[in-house]
Design a protein around this motif. Structure first.
Motif, PDB file in Angstrom:
ATOM      1  N   PRO A  27     -34.846   7.066  -8.965  1.00 24.17           N
ATOM      2  CA  PRO A  27     -34.662   7.104 -10.417  1.00 24.17           C
ATOM      3  C   PRO A  27     -33.777   8.265 -10.853  1.00 24.17           C
ATOM      4  CG  PRO A  27     -36.996   7.307  -9.816  1.00 24.17           C
ATOM      5  CD  PRO A  27     -36.216   7.309  -8.565  1.00 24.17           C
ATOM      6  N   ILE A  28     -33.087   8.048 -11.932  1.00 25.81           N
ATOM      7  CA  ILE A  28     -32.370   9.115 -12.619  1.00 25.81           C
ATOM      8  C   ILE A  28     -32.957   9.158 -14.023  1.00 25.81           C
ATOM      9  CG2 ILE A  28     -30.452   7.509 -13.071  1.00 25.81           C
ATOM     10  CD1 ILE A  28     -28.624   9.992 -13.358  1.00 25.81           C
ATOM     11  N   VAL A  29     -33.440  10.317 -14.432  1.00 28.72           N
ATOM     12  CA  VAL A  29     -34.157  10.409 -15.707  1.00 28.72           C
ATOM     13  C   VAL A  29     -33.520  11.376 -16.701  1.00 28.72           C
ATOM     14  CG1 VAL A  29     -36.346   9.688 -14.689  1.00 28.72           C
ATOM     15  CG2 VAL A  29     -35.784  12.117 -14.782  1.00 28.72           C
ATOM     16  N   GLU A  30     -32.454  12.047 -16.272  1.00 27.74           N
ATOM     17  CA  GLU A  30     -31.750  12.953 -17.164  1.00 27.74           C
ATOM     18  C   GLU A  30     -30.252  12.725 -17.051  1.00 27.74           C
ATOM     19  OE1 GLU A  30     -32.905  16.854 -15.933  1.00 27.74           O
ATOM     20  OE2 GLU A  30     -34.661  16.855 -17.230  1.00 27.74           O
ATOM     21  N   ARG A  31     -29.591  12.964 -18.146  1.00 26.25           N
ATOM     22  CA  ARG A  31     -28.144  12.819 -18.164  1.00 26.25           C
ATOM     23  C   ARG A  31     -27.502  13.851 -17.243  1.00 26.25           C
ATOM     24  NH1 ARG A  31     -24.309  12.938 -23.520  1.00 26.25           N
ATOM     25  NH2 ARG A  31     -22.428  12.355 -22.421  1.00 26.25           N
ATOM     26  N   LYS A  32     -26.465  13.417 -16.537  1.00 27.94           N
ATOM     27  CA  LYS A  32     -25.678  14.280 -15.660  1.00 27.94           C
ATOM     28  C   LYS A  32     -24.213  14.104 -16.032  1.00 27.94           C
ATOM     29  CE  LYS A  32     -28.636  13.725 -11.596  1.00 27.94           C
ATOM     30  NZ  LYS A  32     -28.636  13.310 -10.179  1.00 27.94           N
ATOM     31  N   ASP A  33     -23.386  14.980 -15.518  1.00 26.83           N
ATOM     32  CA  ASP A  33     -21.953  14.820 -15.714  1.00 26.83           C
ATOM     33  C   ASP A  33     -21.484  13.559 -15.002  1.00 26.83           C
ATOM     34  OD1 ASP A  33     -21.775  17.174 -17.155  1.00 26.83           O
ATOM     35  OD2 ASP A  33     -21.215  18.382 -15.402  1.00 26.83           O
ATOM     36  N   ALA A  34     -20.511  12.907 -15.575  1.00 19.23           N
ATOM     37  CA  ALA A  34     -19.896  11.749 -14.921  1.00 19.23           C
ATOM     38  C   ALA A  34     -19.157  12.230 -13.677  1.00 19.23           C
ATOM     39  CB  ALA A  34     -18.933  11.063 -15.880  1.00 19.23           C
ATOM     40  N   LEU A  35     -18.769  11.309 -12.838  1.00 20.64           N
ATOM     41  CA  LEU A  35     -18.004  11.678 -11.648  1.00 20.64           C
ATOM     42  C   LEU A  35     -16.700  12.355 -12.073  1.00 20.64           C
ATOM     43  CD1 LEU A  35     -18.625   8.501  -9.482  1.00 20.64           C
ATOM     44  CD2 LEU A  35     -19.702  10.743  -9.270  1.00 20.64           C
ATOM     45  N   PRO A  36     -16.190  13.274 -11.271  1.00 16.22           N
ATOM     46  CA  PRO A  36     -15.011  14.062 -11.665  1.00 16.22           C
ATOM     47  C   PRO A  36     -13.797  13.234 -12.084  1.00 16.22           C
ATOM     48  CG  PRO A  36     -15.960  14.956  -9.655  1.00 16.22           C
ATOM     49  CD  PRO A  36     -16.697  13.676  -9.965  1.00 16.22           C
ATOM     50  N   ASP A  37     -13.579  12.097 -11.456  1.00 18.09           N
ATOM     51  CA  ASP A  37     -12.415  11.272 -11.802  1.00 18.09           C
ATOM     52  C   ASP A  37     -12.808  10.013 -12.594  1.00 18.09           C
ATOM     53  OD1 ASP A  37     -13.655  10.056  -9.661  1.00 18.09           O
ATOM     54  OD2 ASP A  37     -11.812   9.681  -8.537  1.00 18.09           O
ATOM     55  N   ALA A  38     -13.934  10.079 -13.255  1.00 20.51           N
ATOM     56  CA  ALA A  38     -14.450   8.919 -13.993  1.00 20.51           C
ATOM     57  C   ALA A  38     -13.452   8.379 -15.014  1.00 20.51           C
ATOM     58  CB  ALA A  38     -15.761   9.270 -14.690  1.00 20.51           C
ATOM     59  N   ASP A  39     -12.801   9.253 -15.734  1.00 21.38           N
ATOM     60  CA  ASP A  39     -11.857   8.789 -16.754  1.00 21.38           C
ATOM     61  C   ASP A  39     -10.685   8.024 -16.132  1.00 21.38           C
ATOM     62  OD1 ASP A  39     -13.445   9.869 -18.733  1.00 21.38           O
ATOM     63  OD2 ASP A  39     -12.266  11.714 -18.898  1.00 21.38           O
ATOM     64  N   ASP A  40     -10.306   8.397 -14.919  1.00 24.18           N
ATOM     65  CA  ASP A  40      -9.229   7.690 -14.228  1.00 24.18           C
ATOM     66  C   ASP A  40      -9.649   6.275 -13.828  1.00 24.18           C
ATOM     67  OD1 ASP A  40      -7.677   9.995 -14.391  1.00 24.18           O
ATOM     68  OD2 ASP A  40      -8.271  10.684 -12.394  1.00 24.18           O
ATOM     69  N   TRP A  41     -10.940   6.083 -13.565  1.00 27.86           N
ATOM     70  CA  TRP A  41     -11.452   4.791 -13.097  1.00 27.86           C
ATOM     71  C   TRP A  41     -12.019   3.925 -14.222  1.00 27.86           C
ATOM     72  CZ3 TRP A  41     -10.945   2.634  -8.411  1.00 27.86           C
ATOM     73  CH2 TRP A  41     -10.480   3.453  -7.390  1.00 27.86           C
ATOM     74  N   ALA A  42     -12.207   4.480 -15.388  1.00 30.98           N
ATOM     75  CA  ALA A  42     -12.923   3.800 -16.473  1.00 30.98           C
ATOM     76  C   ALA A  42     -12.374   2.425 -16.835  1.00 30.98           C
ATOM     77  CB  ALA A  42     -12.973   4.692 -17.705  1.00 30.98           C
ATOM     78  N   GLN A  43     -11.084   2.255 -16.867  1.00 34.58           N
ATOM     79  CA  GLN A  43     -10.492   0.982 -17.300  1.00 34.58           C
ATOM     80  C   GLN A  43     -10.010   0.105 -16.146  1.00 34.58           C
ATOM     81  OE1 GLN A  43     -10.886   0.071 -20.444  1.00 34.58           O
ATOM     82  NE2 GLN A  43     -11.895   2.036 -20.693  1.00 34.58           N
ATOM     83  N   ARG A  44     -10.218   0.546 -14.925  1.00 27.03           N
ATOM     84  CA  ARG A  44      -9.775  -0.253 -13.775  1.00 27.03           C
ATOM     85  C   ARG A  44     -10.682  -1.449 -13.561  1.00 27.03           C
ATOM     86  NH1 ARG A  44      -7.634   3.831  -9.085  1.00 27.03           N
ATOM     87  NH2 ARG A  44      -6.477   5.211 -10.457  1.00 27.03           N
ATOM     88  N   LYS A  45     -10.128  -2.488 -13.015  1.00 25.39           N
ATOM     89  CA  LYS A  45     -10.854  -3.718 -12.703  1.00 25.39           C
ATOM     90  C   LYS A  45     -10.956  -3.870 -11.197  1.00 25.39           C
ATOM     91  CE  LYS A  45     -10.874  -4.893 -17.057  1.00 25.39           C
ATOM     92  NZ  LYS A  45     -11.995  -4.453 -17.821  1.00 25.39           N
ATOM     93  N   ASP A  46     -11.756  -4.835 -10.761  1.00 23.47           N
ATOM     94  CA  ASP A  46     -11.889  -5.148  -9.338  1.00 23.47           C
ATOM     95  C   ASP A  46     -12.266  -3.919  -8.514  1.00 23.47           C
ATOM     96  OD1 ASP A  46     -11.176  -7.854  -9.803  1.00 23.47           O
ATOM     97  OD2 ASP A  46      -9.071  -7.258  -9.850  1.00 23.47           O
ATOM     98  N   LYS A  47     -13.380  -3.285  -8.885  1.00 18.57           N
ATOM     99  CA  LYS A  47     -13.810  -2.059  -8.218  1.00 18.57           C
ATOM    100  C   LYS A  47     -14.967  -2.270  -7.245  1.00 18.57           C
ATOM    101  CE  LYS A  47     -14.559   0.242 -12.120  1.00 18.57           C
ATOM    102  NZ  LYS A  47     -14.855   1.398 -12.998  1.00 18.57           N
TER     103      LYS A  47
END
Length: 107
Positions: A81-101
């Motif tokens: 389980p994850i019960v608290e907010r954490k930072d997103a992955l370091p390159d999350a913004d680069d991957w956010a709009q990509r498809k076929d992942k």
């Protein structure tokens, strides 16, 4: 019915959804989150919090993402389980709009 995390979350892992979940139904993998269908109470709170729109009601999962229903069930039995907010992955913004992942998913 339960809610399902789909492909958009892979390599992003924003955890805004975790903060609002009243039953701690999210499970955390290396680069993806899933929802435990046995714990989810269908409250819908997580849907609006997801910045990449990766969470759907099971009945509303797009046809090309239907495999994620079974994947959430499978991985929720393996990941903790994850019960608290954490930072997103370091390159999350680069991957956010990509498809076929799906090939990027780490188990």
């Amino acid at each position: 019915m339960t809610y399902v995390v789909t492909e958009s979350c892979i390599r992003c892992k924003y955890t805004d959804c975790v903060d609002v979940c009243p039953v701690d139904c999210f499970r955390e993998g290396p680069n993806f989150l899933v929802i435990d269908p046995e714990e989810c109470i269908d409250c819908t709170l997580c849907v609006a919090e997801c910045p990449v729109e990766a969470i759907y009601a099971e009945d509303d999962v797009p046809d090309d993402q239907r495999d994620f229903i079974a994947l959430n069930a499978e991985l929720s039995r393996q990941w903790g389980p994850i019960v608290e907010r954490k930072d997103a992955l370091p390159d999350a913004d680069d991957w956010a709009q990509r498809k076929d992942k799906l090939s990027e998913l780490k188990r």
